[in-house]
Design an enzyme around this catalytic site. Structure first.
Site, PDB file in Angstrom:
ATOM      1  N   ASN A  77       0.990  -1.076   0.038  1.00 13.96           N
ATOM      2  CA  ASN A  77       0.049   0.051  -0.202  1.00 13.96           C
ATOM      3  C   ASN A  77       0.692   1.224   0.008  1.00 13.96           C
ATOM      4  OD1 ASN A  77      -1.768   1.881   0.303  1.00 13.96           O
ATOM      5  ND2 ASN A  77      -2.643   1.138   2.183  1.00 13.96           N
TER       6      ASN A  77
ATOM      7  N   LYS B 173       3.379   0.816   2.955  1.00 13.92           N
ATOM      8  CA  LYS B 173       3.146  -0.476   4.035  1.00 13.92           C
ATOM      9  C   LYS B 173       3.075  -1.611   3.362  1.00 13.92           C
ATOM     10  CE  LYS B 173      -0.227   2.183   6.392  1.00 13.92           C
ATOM     11  NZ  LYS B 173      -1.611   2.452   6.520  1.00 13.92           N
TER      12      LYS B 173
ATOM     13  N   ARG C  34      -2.552  -1.728  -3.598  1.00 15.69           N
ATOM     14  CA  ARG C  34      -3.949  -1.041  -3.320  1.00 15.69           C
ATOM     15  C   ARG C  34      -3.789   0.160  -4.188  1.00 15.69           C
ATOM     16  NH1 ARG C  34      -5.197   3.195   1.304  1.00 15.69           N
ATOM     17  NH2 ARG C  34      -7.472   3.394   0.893  1.00 15.69           N
TER      18      ARG C  34
ATOM     19  N   HIS D 115     -13.153   3.328  -0.310  1.00 11.71           N
ATOM     20  CA  HIS D 115     -12.922   2.332   0.853  1.00 11.71           C
ATOM     21  C   HIS D 115     -13.763   0.973   0.503  1.00 11.71           C
ATOM     22  CE1 HIS D 115     -12.777   5.823   4.228  1.00 11.71           C
ATOM     23  NE2 HIS D 115     -11.655   5.265   3.919  1.00 11.71           N
TER      24      HIS D 115
ATOM     25  N   HIS E 271     -17.505   2.538   7.768  1.00 12.54           N
ATOM     26  CA  HIS E 271     -16.037   2.717   7.962  1.00 12.54           C
ATOM     27  C   HIS E 271     -15.681   4.087   8.606  1.00 12.54           C
ATOM     28  CE1 HIS E 271     -11.793   1.631   6.790  1.00 12.54           C
ATOM     29  NE2 HIS E 271     -11.741   3.117   7.042  1.00 12.54           N
TER      30      HIS E 271
ATOM     31  N   ASN F 191      -9.409   7.873   9.775  1.00 13.33           N
ATOM     32  CA  ASN F 191      -9.352   9.233   9.447  1.00 13.33           C
ATOM     33  C   ASN F 191     -10.008   9.867   8.300  1.00 13.33           C
ATOM     34  OD1 ASN F 191      -7.117  10.112  11.282  1.00 13.33           O
ATOM     35  ND2 ASN F 191      -6.035   8.679  10.458  1.00 13.33           N
TER      36      ASN F 191
ATOM     37  N   ARG G 223     -11.762  16.449   6.845  1.00  9.77           N
ATOM     38  CA  ARG G 223     -12.660  16.786   5.755  1.00  9.77           C
ATOM     39  C   ARG G 223     -14.035  17.214   6.194  1.00  9.77           C
ATOM     40  NH1 ARG G 223     -11.003  11.384   3.229  1.00  9.77           N
ATOM     41  NH2 ARG G 223      -8.849  11.734   2.678  1.00  9.77           N
TER      42      ARG G 223
ATOM     43  N   ASP H 213      -8.033  13.818  16.131  1.00  8.85           N
ATOM     44  CA  ASP H 213      -7.980  12.534  16.390  1.00  8.85           C
ATOM     45  C   ASP H 213      -9.055  12.167  17.669  1.00  8.85           C
ATOM     46  OD1 ASP H 213      -5.384  10.353  17.138  1.00  8.85           O
ATOM     47  OD2 ASP H 213      -7.285  10.253  18.576  1.00  8.85           O
TER      48      ASP H 213
ATOM     49  N   GLY I 233     -10.747   2.537  12.642  1.00 15.06           N
ATOM     50  CA  GLY I 233     -10.036   2.714  13.788  1.00 15.06           C
ATOM     51  C   GLY I 233     -11.239   3.361  15.016  1.00 15.06           C
TER      52      GLY I 233
ATOM     53  N   GLU J 116     -14.486   0.538  15.330  1.00 18.00           N
ATOM     54  CA  GLU J 116     -13.845  -0.586  15.920  1.00 18.00           C
ATOM     55  C   GLU J 116     -13.623  -0.378  17.480  1.00 18.00           C
ATOM     56  OE1 GLU J 116     -10.529  -2.074  13.986  1.00 18.00           O
ATOM     57  OE2 GLU J 116     -11.614  -1.982  12.120  1.00 18.00           O
TER      58      GLU J 116
ATOM     59  N   GLU K 117      -8.141  -4.780   5.278  1.00 21.04           N
ATOM     60  CA  GLU K 117      -8.105  -4.653   3.759  1.00 21.04           C
ATOM     61  C   GLU K 117      -6.894  -5.422   3.036  1.00 21.04           C
ATOM     62  OE1 GLU K 117      -8.347  -0.525   5.129  1.00 21.04           O
ATOM     63  OE2 GLU K 117      -9.253   0.012   3.092  1.00 21.04           O
TER      64      GLU K 117
HETATM   65  P1  ADP Z   1      -6.892   5.305   8.743  1.00 18.01           P
HETATM   66  O1  ADP Z   1      -8.217   5.893   7.942  1.00 18.01           O
HETATM   67  O2  ADP Z   1      -5.672   6.309   8.615  1.00 18.01           O
HETATM   68  O3  ADP Z   1      -6.599   4.070   8.436  1.00 18.01           O
HETATM   69  P2  ADP Z   1      -7.873   4.341  11.204  1.00 18.01           P
HETATM   70  O4  ADP Z   1      -8.639   3.417  10.696  1.00 18.01           O
HETATM   71  O5  ADP Z   1      -6.555   3.954  12.085  1.00 18.01           O
HETATM   72  O6  ADP Z   1      -7.356   5.580  10.338  1.00 18.01           O
HETATM   73  O7  ADP Z   1      -8.541   5.414  12.331  1.00 18.01           O
HETATM   74  C1  ADP Z   1      -7.923   6.452  12.938  1.00 18.01           C
HETATM   75  C2  ADP Z   1      -8.911   6.875  14.116  1.00 18.01           C
HETATM   76  O8  ADP Z   1      -9.493   6.173  14.846  1.00 18.01           O
HETATM   77  C3  ADP Z   1      -8.424   8.215  14.559  1.00 18.01           C
HETATM   78  O9  ADP Z   1      -9.366   9.367  15.077  1.00 18.01           O
HETATM   79  C4  ADP Z   1      -8.115   7.476  16.053  1.00 18.01           C
HETATM   80  O10 ADP Z   1      -8.265   8.646  17.094  1.00 18.01           O
HETATM   81  C5  ADP Z   1      -9.377   6.516  16.320  1.00 18.01           C
HETATM   82  N1  ADP Z   1      -9.066   5.460  17.275  1.00 18.01           N
HETATM   83  C6  ADP Z   1      -8.187   4.648  17.338  1.00 18.01           C
HETATM   84  N2  ADP Z   1      -8.169   4.014  18.610  1.00 18.01           N
HETATM   85  C7  ADP Z   1      -9.262   4.544  19.307  1.00 18.01           C
HETATM   86  C8  ADP Z   1      -9.561   4.232  20.606  1.00 18.01           C
HETATM   87  N3  ADP Z   1      -9.246   3.305  21.401  1.00 18.01           N
HETATM   88  N4  ADP Z   1     -10.804   4.956  21.010  1.00 18.01           N
HETATM   89  C9  ADP Z   1     -11.380   6.161  20.038  1.00 18.01           C
HETATM   90  N5  ADP Z   1     -10.630   6.274  18.917  1.00 18.01           N
HETATM   91  C10 ADP Z   1      -9.833   5.515  18.271  1.00 18.01           C
END
Ligand code: ADP
Length: 403
Positions: free
Chosen positions: A7, A14, A89, A178, A206, A209, A239, A280, A328, A331, A383
């Protein structure tokens, strides 16, 4: 067969090496800050993470370093020839690619053409493909497109109410992104619910970020929240998602140019823009608990948008077997799931508060009550595994590639 999944971003690569068909990850890592100060390779070896710092000028050097590491003393391969195929990807496949494909010169030309539609993503994806082809010239390479799962979206859902010539001339329509993640969690939801994958109606959410939602009917994407670009739809880390486009004209009249508007919408808005503090979700949840009003507002706006899309997609689908949270935030952030699904009992969605709170940290399972007509599931996305699967399937269906 060993399949290397790659990726490639503008300054990163990655990678994950899989043993297929078991889908076992045998090695993984990340090359970051390519062409910048402080470039490095992080390689997972046994239970440790090794960090190798040094100047990595471009993606070709990055790819060469990955192969050296995989075949070196901390590696898992005797020689790079053990790699049977590479899966890449690729973000934008336009209207041409409805599934993953073996990479040929024609495929490369198409990915190049679609760079117009994904200027931030397709060029680095192509750089990665070229670097892998350079380092592994005899190994088949496969492209897996973020847009491909959404190729089944009907005209009524992908057509914007703009002059039709813009679609004909420039291909301006909804494409969606996605897709690999939405497809992966939809298939897994069908397995968990014991429903045939082509009989399942679900809404996949999904939240990372970048965030997007998809309406899946009979296992196929029929609508999705991202559009021509990943800017449309849900509120994201930086965004806007949906907003009144006239705001852009208003700001243009007040001196904003195209570059600054682009930056405003893609990099300075969303959770960051509203809170003024962070993109975040973890930080915002903490701050909100401590009484930060704007952090709470950012989370509330984020969740309210998801709730509205749930309602829209329930209307689109009619029957919804499951709502699936992933990414993130999806989940891990039980508070976000609870907020987005609050007061939806009338629509047949009832969360179990305790199960919801406990389903975090890559746990999979239902977070709805047993009586909830629509199941709410949390499914960690993967993915890379989906790309490894597609790559392996393409290799199997072309026996001449494996000899
Ligand atoms: P990307 O789109 O870059 O792959 P991720 O799927 O890893 O990103 O998601 C990143 C987001 O998930 C960030 O906003 C982060 O704060 C949030 N996140 C990760 N772990 C937790 C958690 N334990 N509680 C709340 N939010 C989380």
């Amino acid at each position: 067969m060993k399949v290397l999944v790659v990726n490639c971003g503008s300054s990163s690569i990655k990678y994950q090496l899989y043993e297929m068909p078991e889908k076992r990850v045998i090695s993984k890592g990340l090359v970051e800050r390519i062409g910048e100060e402080g470039s490095a390779l992080q390689h997972h070896y046994a239970d440790e993470i090794r960090r190798l710092e040094g100047q990595i000028a471009d993606h070709e050097e990055g790819m060469a370093l990955i192969l050296e590491t995989l075949t070196g003393p901390d590696g898992v391969l005797e020689t790079a020839e053990e790699i049977g195929a590479v899966g890449h990807r690729v973000v934008h496949g336009g209207e041409e690619f409805t599934g993953s494909v073996l990479i040929t010169p024609e495929v490369i030309a198409s990915i190049e053409r679609f760079a117009d539609l994904a200027p931030l993503h397709n060029p680095p994806n192509l750089t990665g493909i070229r670097a892998a082809m350079h380092e592994l010239p005899d190994v088949p390479q496969v492209a897996c497109f973020d847009t491909a799962f959404h190729a089944t979206i009907p005209e009524v859902a992908y057509t914007y109410a703009l002059p039709y010539q813009l679609y004909e001339k420039f291909g301006i329509r909804r494409y969606g992104f996605h897709g690999t993640s939405h497809r992966y969690v939809a298939r897994r939801a069908a397995e968990l619910l014991g429903i045939d994958k082509y009989a399942l109606n679900c809404i996949t959410i999904h939240l990372g970020n970048g965030s997007s939602m998809t309406a899946v009917r009979g296992g196929r994407s029929v609508d999705t929240s991202m559009g021509l670009t990943p800017l449309e739809g849900l509120v994201m880390g930086t965004r806007t998602g949906d907003f009144d486009p006239a705001i852009l004209f208003y700001l243009a009249d007040r001196g904003y140019d195209v570059t600054s508007l682009n930056k405003l919408c893609n990099k300075q808005s969303g959770l960051l823009g509203i809170s003024g503090k962070s993109n975040d979700m973890r930080t915002l949840l903490q701050r909100s608990e401590q009484g930060d009003r704007r952090a709470k507002l950012a989370i509330d706006v984020f969740c309210y948008r998801i709730k509205k899309y749930i309602g829209m997609y329930m209307a689109v689908l009619g029957r919804v077997d499951a709502i699936v949270f992933t990414g993130g935030i999806g989940e891990n952030a039980s508070a976000v799931r609870a907020n987005a699904c609050s007061n939806l009992e009338g629509l047949g969605i009832a969360l179990d508060a305790e199960r919801n709170e406990q389903t975090v940290a890559r746990r999979e399972g239902a977070v709805s009550t047993p009586e909830s007509p629509t199941a709410v599931l949390v499914i960690p996305t993967d993915e890379e595994a989906a790309i490894a699967d597609d790559t392996y399937r393409i290799m199997r269906s072309n026996p001449c590639l494996t000899t």
